[in-house]
Write an enzyme that holds these catalytic residues in place. Structure first.
Site: not given
Length: 333
Positions: A32, A49, A136, A191
């Site tokens: 963005r 990040y 996973g 989870k």
């Protein structure tokens, strides 16, 4: 050569873009903010990040979503699950009609109780046979550090799953294929809620017996719900089930576990968000997953009690007492 577009440039999206690039796929990320695009294109990093990950030369970025998907055989979506619908409205008409669409998201939509693949099919007007889900034990900091890991790519069309798997088979990332989209997706969503419970136990000072009990009974709840929705129960014994569950419940890198630890220490949801500046997916999805279970008549006491802490103001101590006082019964999976 395979080309892929990755929306967006968050932690997991950036790490997976590197996986694709290291597997030989040409990648264009959509971000963005122009400063993020400039960093990726000139410095080969995404400082906000994944600051320690140097992206391969075949990974680039753009702020133009049309440019990102141009010529792409694979379109990867990696946004917060509750933001998928509003974002996909703007991207749907740009997605090539012959491209595989891959979901990295692990959640169930509030209000509709739809899985992410269902939202993609509805809003993106994508045939289910073109939608793959990847799930996973994939904690993004470890993937970014190129530590060996495995995952599952599930699609109703096994040929599409194989194509996506080939595009992300890097030296440190091993994708397996499957056709059980429901089970693969549901394992990844539930989870997160179980990890909140395991984190609460950690924060309350409980030991490994308590956490192992939560993980095992959480897996039983996940399997019951999955089977009710039409999933293959064997999926929950694999990477997308117990594999992802163990990593998310036990690793300090897990946002959901960390969020739960803080709740177990007595912090409120609002206090945890203020301190961490992040909201874990399980916090957002637990109500939707509980609604889904109730709609199908599935008993999910751990999920129910996590939702009670997160949304109804009950304390972790109260829900522990409630879970331990439940009627005794035979163990069923």
């Amino acid at each position: 050569m395979t080309r892929a577009a990755v929306f967006t440039a968050g932690s997991w999206g950036t790490a997976f873009a590197a996986v694709l690039g290291d597997a030989g796929t040409t990648v264009r990320m959509w971000a963005r903010r122009q400063e993020v695009v400039d960093q990726i294109n000139t410095e080969r990093v995404n400082r906000d990040y994944q600051p320690d990950l140097v992206l391969p030369d075949n990974v680039s970025a753009t702020t133009d979503p049309a440019e990102a998907v141009e010529g792409a055989q694979i379109v990867v979506l990696s946004v917060p699950s509750q933001k998928l619908r509003e974002n996909l409205v703007h991207w749907a008409d740009l997605i090539p009609r012959d491209a595989a669409v891959v979901s990295l998201m692990k959640g169930v939509e509030l209000g509709t109780t739809k899985r992410m693949s269902e939202v993609i099919a509805e809003v993106g007007k994508v045939e289910p046979e073109r939608i793959a889900v990847l799930s996973g034990p994939n904690l993004s900091p470890e993937i970014a550090a190129k530590q060996p890991a495995a995952s599952v790519v599930a699609c109703l069309d096994h040929a599409v799953a194989e194509m996506v798997a080939d595009a992300c088979a890097a030296p440190y990332f091993r994708p397996y294929t499957a056709t059980d989209v429901i089970g693969t997706e549901l394992g990844g969503a539930v989870k997160n809620v179980v990890a909140l419970a395991a984190g609460m136990a950690e924060g309350m000072g409980m030991g490994d017996n308590s956490k192992a009990s939560i993980i095992t009974r959480g897996l039983a709840e996940t399997t019951r719900l999955g089977v009710a929705l039409g999933a293959d129960p064997a999926t929950f014994s694999g990477l997308a089930g117990v594999g992802d569950l163990i990593a998310t419940c036990m690793s300090p890198l897990s946002r959901n576990r960390t969020f739960g630890v803080n709740l177990g220490k007595g912090m409120t949801v609002e206090e945890v968000i203020a301190v961490t500046k992040q909201t874990a997916e399980g916090v957002k999805s637990c109500e939707a997953i509980l609604d889904l279970a109730r709609h199908h008549g599935v008993d999910v006491p751990i999920i129910e009690n996590v939702a009670a802490v997160v949304h109804d103001g009950r304390t972790p101590e109260e829900v522990v007492r409630a879970l331990m006082a439940r009627r005794l019964k035979a163990e069923k999976h």
